[in-house]
Design a protein around this motif. Structure first.
Motif, PDB file in Angstrom:
ATOM      1  N   GLY A 262       0.780  -1.226   0.000  1.00  0.00           N
ATOM      2  CA  GLY A 262       0.000   0.000   0.000  1.00  0.00           C
ATOM      3  C   GLY A 262       0.811   1.275   0.000  1.00  0.00           C
ATOM      4  O   GLY A 262       0.262   2.359  -0.179  1.00  0.00           O
ATOM      5  N   GLY A 263       2.114   1.182   0.209  1.00  0.00           N
ATOM      6  CA  GLY A 263       2.970   2.364   0.205  1.00  0.00           C
ATOM      7  C   GLY A 263       3.628   2.568  -1.136  1.00  0.00           C
ATOM      8  O   GLY A 263       3.425   1.809  -2.091  1.00  0.00           O
ATOM      9  N   PRO A 264       4.481   3.581  -1.248  1.00  0.00           N
ATOM     10  CA  PRO A 264       5.132   3.876  -2.532  1.00  0.00           C
ATOM     11  C   PRO A 264       6.345   3.013  -2.833  1.00  0.00           C
ATOM     12  O   PRO A 264       6.847   3.018  -3.962  1.00  0.00           O
ATOM     13  CB  PRO A 264       5.546   5.339  -2.361  1.00  0.00           C
ATOM     14  CG  PRO A 264       5.825   5.467  -0.899  1.00  0.00           C
ATOM     15  CD  PRO A 264       4.823   4.572  -0.208  1.00  0.00           C
ATOM     16  N   VAL A 265       6.826   2.269  -1.819  1.00  0.00           N
ATOM     17  CA  VAL A 265       8.113   1.589  -1.980  1.00  0.00           C
ATOM     18  C   VAL A 265       8.028   0.444  -2.985  1.00  0.00           C
ATOM     19  O   VAL A 265       8.864   0.337  -3.898  1.00  0.00           O
ATOM     20  CB  VAL A 265       8.612   1.087  -0.610  1.00  0.00           C
ATOM     21  CG1 VAL A 265       9.829   0.192  -0.803  1.00  0.00           C
ATOM     22  CG2 VAL A 265       8.961   2.263   0.279  1.00  0.00           C
ATOM     23  N   LEU A 266       7.058  -0.443  -2.837  1.00  0.00           N
ATOM     24  CA  LEU A 266       6.976  -1.611  -3.713  1.00  0.00           C
ATOM     25  C   LEU A 266       6.818  -1.222  -5.184  1.00  0.00           C
ATOM     26  O   LEU A 266       7.510  -1.788  -6.048  1.00  0.00           O
ATOM     27  CB  LEU A 266       5.844  -2.530  -3.265  1.00  0.00           C
ATOM     28  CG  LEU A 266       6.039  -3.238  -1.917  1.00  0.00           C
ATOM     29  CD1 LEU A 266       4.875  -4.165  -1.628  1.00  0.00           C
ATOM     30  CD2 LEU A 266       7.347  -4.014  -1.881  1.00  0.00           C
ATOM     31  N   PRO A 267       5.925  -0.277  -5.538  1.00  0.00           N
ATOM     32  CA  PRO A 267       5.867   0.134  -6.942  1.00  0.00           C
ATOM     33  C   PRO A 267       7.182   0.697  -7.457  1.00  0.00           C
ATOM     34  O   PRO A 267       7.553   0.467  -8.615  1.00  0.00           O
ATOM     35  CB  PRO A 267       4.762   1.199  -6.949  1.00  0.00           C
ATOM     36  CG  PRO A 267       3.890   0.852  -5.783  1.00  0.00           C
ATOM     37  CD  PRO A 267       4.839   0.334  -4.745  1.00  0.00           C
ATOM     38  N   LEU A 268       7.921   1.422  -6.611  1.00  0.00           N
ATOM     39  CA  LEU A 268       9.213   1.951  -7.035  1.00  0.00           C
ATOM     40  C   LEU A 268      10.205   0.824  -7.322  1.00  0.00           C
ATOM     41  O   LEU A 268      10.940   0.860  -8.317  1.00  0.00           O
ATOM     42  CB  LEU A 268       9.775   2.881  -5.963  1.00  0.00           C
ATOM     43  CG  LEU A 268       9.157   4.284  -5.869  1.00  0.00           C
ATOM     44  CD1 LEU A 268       9.669   5.014  -4.637  1.00  0.00           C
ATOM     45  CD2 LEU A 268       9.451   5.087  -7.135  1.00  0.00           C
ATOM     46  N   LEU A 269      10.227  -0.178  -6.444  1.00  0.00           N
ATOM     47  CA  LEU A 269      11.118  -1.312  -6.667  1.00  0.00           C
ATOM     48  C   LEU A 269      10.743  -2.043  -7.953  1.00  0.00           C
ATOM     49  O   LEU A 269      11.616  -2.429  -8.750  1.00  0.00           O
ATOM     50  CB  LEU A 269      11.053  -2.272  -5.476  1.00  0.00           C
ATOM     51  CG  LEU A 269      11.595  -1.745  -4.139  1.00  0.00           C
ATOM     52  CD1 LEU A 269      11.383  -2.773  -3.037  1.00  0.00           C
ATOM     53  CD2 LEU A 269      13.074  -1.398  -4.247  1.00  0.00           C
ATOM     54  N   GLY A 270       9.419  -2.242  -8.157  1.00  0.00           N
ATOM     55  CA  GLY A 270       8.978  -2.895  -9.382  1.00  0.00           C
ATOM     56  C   GLY A 270       9.345  -2.100 -10.620  1.00  0.00           C
ATOM     57  O   GLY A 270       9.771  -2.672 -11.635  1.00  0.00           O
ATOM     58  N   ASP A 271       9.195  -0.774 -10.558  1.00  0.00           N
ATOM     59  CA  ASP A 271       9.553   0.067 -11.707  1.00  0.00           C
ATOM     60  C   ASP A 271      11.048  -0.003 -12.006  1.00  0.00           C
ATOM     61  O   ASP A 271      11.457  -0.048 -13.175  1.00  0.00           O
ATOM     62  CB  ASP A 271       9.147   1.519 -11.434  1.00  0.00           C
ATOM     63  CG  ASP A 271       7.635   1.710 -11.434  1.00  0.00           C
ATOM     64  OD1 ASP A 271       6.931   0.813 -11.930  1.00  0.00           O
ATOM     65  OD2 ASP A 271       7.164   2.753 -10.918  1.00  0.00           O
ATOM     66  N   LEU A 272      11.875  -0.007 -10.958  1.00  0.00           N
ATOM     67  CA  LEU A 272      13.321  -0.092 -11.169  1.00  0.00           C
ATOM     68  C   LEU A 272      13.710  -1.418 -11.816  1.00  0.00           C
ATOM     69  O   LEU A 272      14.511  -1.458 -12.756  1.00  0.00           O
ATOM     70  CB  LEU A 272      14.047   0.084  -9.832  1.00  0.00           C
ATOM     71  CG  LEU A 272      14.217   1.527  -9.340  1.00  0.00           C
ATOM     72  CD1 LEU A 272      14.688   1.529  -7.886  1.00  0.00           C
ATOM     73  CD2 LEU A 272      15.203   2.284 -10.225  1.00  0.00           C
ATOM     74  N   ALA A 304      15.819   8.432  -6.942  1.00  0.00           N
ATOM     75  CA  ALA A 304      15.622   9.597  -6.053  1.00  0.00           C
ATOM     76  C   ALA A 304      14.368   9.411  -5.209  1.00  0.00           C
ATOM     77  O   ALA A 304      14.368   9.689  -3.994  1.00  0.00           O
ATOM     78  CB  ALA A 304      15.534  10.872  -6.879  1.00  0.00           C
ATOM     79  N   ALA A 305      13.288   8.937  -5.829  1.00  0.00           N
ATOM     80  CA  ALA A 305      12.050   8.711  -5.080  1.00  0.00           C
ATOM     81  C   ALA A 305      12.238   7.617  -4.040  1.00  0.00           C
ATOM     82  O   ALA A 305      11.723   7.701  -2.912  1.00  0.00           O
ATOM     83  CB  ALA A 305      10.919   8.344  -6.040  1.00  0.00           C
ATOM     84  N   LEU A 306      13.008   6.576  -4.399  1.00  0.00           N
ATOM     85  CA  LEU A 306      13.259   5.505  -3.439  1.00  0.00           C
ATOM     86  C   LEU A 306      14.106   5.997  -2.280  1.00  0.00           C
ATOM     87  O   LEU A 306      13.853   5.650  -1.111  1.00  0.00           O
ATOM     88  CB  LEU A 306      13.961   4.335  -4.154  1.00  0.00           C
ATOM     89  CG  LEU A 306      14.285   3.104  -3.309  1.00  0.00           C
ATOM     90  CD1 LEU A 306      13.016   2.504  -2.705  1.00  0.00           C
ATOM     91  CD2 LEU A 306      15.022   2.046  -4.141  1.00  0.00           C
ATOM     92  N   GLU A 307      15.104   6.828  -2.580  1.00  0.00           N
ATOM     93  CA  GLU A 307      15.948   7.371  -1.519  1.00  0.00           C
ATOM     94  C   GLU A 307      15.124   8.244  -0.567  1.00  0.00           C
ATOM     95  O   GLU A 307      15.316   8.206   0.666  1.00  0.00           O
ATOM     96  CB  GLU A 307      17.083   8.184  -2.130  1.00  0.00           C
ATOM     97  CG  GLU A 307      18.121   8.663  -1.136  1.00  0.00           C
ATOM     98  CD  GLU A 307      18.824   7.520  -0.439  1.00  0.00           C
ATOM     99  OE1 GLU A 307      19.207   7.694   0.750  1.00  0.00           O
ATOM    100  OE2 GLU A 307      18.989   6.453  -1.063  1.00  0.00           O
ATOM    101  N   THR A 308      14.197   9.008  -1.113  1.00  0.00           N
ATOM    102  CA  THR A 308      13.318   9.825  -0.269  1.00  0.00           C
ATOM    103  C   THR A 308      12.462   8.945   0.633  1.00  0.00           C
ATOM    104  O   THR A 308      12.287   9.227   1.832  1.00  0.00           O
ATOM    105  CB  THR A 308      12.417  10.705  -1.149  1.00  0.00           C
ATOM    106  OG1 THR A 308      13.236  11.559  -1.954  1.00  0.00           O
ATOM    107  CG2 THR A 308      11.480  11.548  -0.297  1.00  0.00           C
ATOM    108  N   ALA A 309      11.930   7.858   0.052  1.00  0.00           N
ATOM    109  CA  ALA A 309      11.109   6.939   0.839  1.00  0.00           C
ATOM    110  C   ALA A 309      11.935   6.260   1.926  1.00  0.00           C
ATOM    111  O   ALA A 309      11.463   6.039   3.046  1.00  0.00           O
ATOM    112  CB  ALA A 309      10.467   5.904  -0.074  1.00  0.00           C
ATOM    113  N   LEU A 310      13.192   5.938   1.618  1.00  0.00           N
ATOM    114  CA  LEU A 310      14.057   5.288   2.606  1.00  0.00           C
ATOM    115  C   LEU A 310      14.394   6.237   3.751  1.00  0.00           C
ATOM    116  O   LEU A 310      14.441   5.831   4.925  1.00  0.00           O
ATOM    117  CB  LEU A 310      15.341   4.794   1.934  1.00  0.00           C
ATOM    118  CG  LEU A 310      15.203   3.591   1.007  1.00  0.00           C
ATOM    119  CD1 LEU A 310      16.512   3.317   0.288  1.00  0.00           C
ATOM    120  CD2 LEU A 310      14.786   2.354   1.796  1.00  0.00           C
TER     121      LEU A 310
END
Length: 720
Positions: A262-272, A304-310
């Motif tokens: 439900g958060g932004p992290v998993l979609p970011l990982l999938g996109d990468l 960059a988005a993943l780093e912000t989420a981390l």
């Protein structure tokens, strides 16, 4: 969809090059002969060239020469024997049964021998169509040999001249499959996709990838590379380094899904990961076009988005199951993977430099060895051999097919019925079932298409052009979409009749009826002396278990610094991957069989996935120790790894005494940043090993076994 089915990539693949080479050689030899002789002579030479062309598959040059020479000699002998026997019906039928049986016995030598089996049957059927005098039989066999030898000479010269191009194309295919494998991993981060189903898909793709990587090894690493082939060796090694990085990200999906849904992290990982897959595909695309690839994919927005989420996450504590720590570790692996893809691009454009292997390295364990000995064939002349039973099944089915064609109310081409049987009837039920569907649908479409062509196209030059296209399309799609090959074969056969016998009526209808009859006979005989997949499962499961133990031993030696290099580790990893691929393929075939013949499919699938996870854990351990090499407390880590591997062997049924604990320093352990992830990785490794052992026990019970047995019946299972 297979990469070679897309127009963007088809015309640069080795499949298209093979089809074009075959069509040019066969049609060219036919017209060359026709220019200096009559039509019957040209057709006899064409038959020899066409049959030999079916052996023209991507292989190392020495293997290709041996395979094609065996095809020319074997098929010339078959053509002579059948033609000499044709005037005497009882003798002809006896020879047909013997040739059908012996040709099918050749499948004991594995998948590479299956084209030779079909070619021998093909020649037998064509040669039995009309009675011939001894002189005519000798002339027919001589012309057949001339056509086969002529095509072999042509093909060897072309392949030798284009050998670097072929290596590029086969290496590019392995990269395409690695891209597809990576793309499936991207789906593991999608909460809309059930994780177990995606894992099953991933393991199936891993089997395909292992096969394509082996083909790349056989061509790229065999022999001393020329100066212009050094870049291919570098790309090949970079591909395998990248594969190990991709493999190491395989073990944390469930935990990440549990805590970050439900958060932004998993979609970011999938996109990468999805971008990485497309980046690998771009390297393959450039390879097929004989040009260097470039790292043009921009990962910066997602990173960059993943780093912000981390940064928004709370700091990780020392608990090895901390999900934030796992997420950061996954992010680091993805960054490493992106860097490795950049190295892959760089390798494709590097002309000089040293090769990534030690001079004089023995690469024999990594390469497929071509071994054909009479002892293997003789050893399988027994009732319990699957190959023997398959050979009997083919001989009976073809005999029934030829006899049945004599009772049809029209002038049947008996060889069409028998050829359909030879095409459809395969060593396994699932292969037979798939070929039957493709043959029927392809023949129907091919007949309709040919009827339309003959109705509206009357120019001989145009018809010859269509014939050339059909001749090229047949081998192009043979191993990637047989239905297209069946269409092309029907068009080719019917156009030849239309060109050589213009007033022959009813050929299309008869082709359909003969194909239907052959399909019915082949379907019936697929249940005669059956060879069900569950009969071979014990050997395949034991092979995975043995390869697993060998891989664990090699991994321990590498991780504990007892190995001078990673050669043994790579060899054992390949052996483990091959064993898993064989079991996975057998499981897939079993699921196509009748439900009554299926045994423990869910447990076998779980067993395969869990063994695959063990391999992923080993890759992750290796990368973990490399990442945290600074301040690594060697004595304490080696003691921990030693105990972990001892427990692992015990769990998997190969227990040994645990090593005595080594004295350790609490200060040194606390100062090492990799301690928590190491403990977590070892704990997960032990859990997955327990699942492997549990699945093994359930499978043994389902197969009626009370103990694990080590078997070595490679001769019987060689065709799997």
């Amino acid at each position: 969809m297979h990469y070679a089915l897309a127009p963007r990539t088809l015309f640069f693949s080795h499949y298209f090059y093979t089809g074009l080479r075959i069509a040019t050689g066969v049609v060219g030899l036919t017209f060359l002969t026709y220019a200096v002789a009559d039509l019957p002579t040209a057709m006899a030479v064409a038959m020899g060239a066409l049959c030999t062309s079916l052996m023209d598959l991507p292989s190392p040059l020495r293997h290709k020469f041996n395979e094609m020479l065996a095809g020319v000699l074997t098929c010339s002998l078959v053509a002579l024997l059948v033609s000499l026997s044709s005037p005497v019906q009882w003798l002809l039928r006896t020879v047909i049964v013997l040739v059908s049986f012996l040709a099918s016995m050749m499948t004991v030598y594995g998948r590479k021998a299956m084209p030779l089996q079909f070619v021998a049957l093909f020649v037998m059927m064509l040669s039995s169509d009309a009675a011939a005098t001894p002189l005519q039989a000798l002339r027919h066999a001589a012309l057949f040999f001339a056509g086969g030898a002529g095509y072999m000479t042509y093909a060897m010269v072309v392949v030798w001249r284009l050998r670097r191009r072929l290596k590029q194309q086969v290496l590019a295919e392995a990269l395409y499959e690695l891209a597809a494998y990576t793309g499936i991993k991207a789906g593991c981060y999608d909460m809309a996709i059930p994780l177990p189903a995606q894992m099953e898909k991933l393991v199936r793709q891993q089997s395909v990838l292992a096969e394509r990587q082996q083909a790349s090894r056989d061509l790229v690493l065999r022999g001393k590379p020329r100066d212009d082939e050094a870049v291919l060796v570098r790309v090949h090694y970079a591909m395998f380094d990248l594969y190990e990085l991709v493999l190491s990200t395989h073990t944390d999906y469930a935990l990440l899904r549990q805590h970050f849904a439900g958060g932004p992290v998993l979609p970011l990982l999938g996109d990468l990961i999805g971008k990485a897959a497309r980046d690998i595909e771009s390297a393959a695309y450039a390879m097929t076009r004989d040009r260097p690839s470039h790292a043009d994919t921009d990962y910066r927005p997602e990173l960059a988005a993943l780093e912000t989420a981390l940064r928004a996450l709370p700091p990780a504590d020392s608990d090895e199951v901390n999900p934030q720590a796992v997420l950061r570790a996954t992010s680091n692996k993805i960054r490493d993977m992106i860097a490795m893809i950049a190295r892959l691009h760089a390798a494709s454009g590097t002309d000089g430099g040293t090769l990534p292997m030690a001079p004089g390295s023995d690469l024999t364990p990594f390469l497929t060895q071509q071994r054909y000995n009479l002892g293997t064939l003789v050893a399988n002349l027994r009732w319990t051999s699957p190959t023997f039973r398959f050979a009997l099944r083919v001989a009976m089915a073809i005999s029934v097919g030829l006899l049945s064609s004599e009772w049809l109310p029209y002038t049947s081409h008996g060889y069409w019925t028998a050829l359909t049987i030879a095409v459809i009837l395969k060593p396994t039920f699932s292969m037979t079932r798939q070929r039957r569907t493709d043959r029927l649908v392809g023949t129907l479409i091919g007949c309709v298409l040919t009827a339309l062509i003959l109705r509206f196209v009357h120019s001989p030059a145009a018809l010859i052009g269509v014939l050339f296209v059909a001749t090229a399309a047949g081998p192009t799609f043979l191993s990637i979409k047989y239905r297209y090959t069946a269409i092309a074969a029907s068009v080719q056969a019917l156009l030849l009749i239309g060109l050589t016998v213009p007033h022959f009526a009813g050929a299309i209808e008869q082709r359909l009826l003969d194909t239907l009859l052959g399909a019915l006979i082949a379907s019936f005989f697929s249940y005669v002396l059956p060879n069900w997949e569950h009969q071979h499962l014990p050997e395949l499961v034991d092979a995975v278990t043995g390869a697993n133990r060998g891989y664990i031993d090699a991994a321990e030696d590498l991780l504990l610094g007892r190995a001078a290099d990673d050669a043994r580790y790579r060899i054992q990893r390949k052996r483990f991957m091959d064993a898993l691929a064989n079991l996975s393929a057998a499981l897939g075939r079993m699921l196509d069989e009748p439900a009554a013949q299926q045994r423990a499919p869910a447990e076998l699938n779980r067993f395969t996935v869990q063994n695959y996870l063990l391999m992923a854990h080993m890759a992750a351990l290796r990368l973990l120790l490399q990442r945290y090499a600074d301040n690594l407390p060697h004595a304490e880590v080696e003691a921990t790894l030693g105990h972990a591997f001892a427990r692992l062997r015990g769990t998997l049924g190969a227990a040994q005494a645990e090593p005595a604990p080594l004295p350790g320093s609490t200060v040194r352990i606390a100062a090492w940043a990799g301690w928590a992830p190491l403990r977590r990785r070892l704990r997960l490794l032990q859990q997955d090993a327990a699942q492997v052992a549990l699945c093994h026990g359930v499978i043994d019970a389902a197969l009626g076994r009370t103990m694990h047995r080590s078997t070595s019946k490679t001769a019987d299972a060689g065709w799997n």
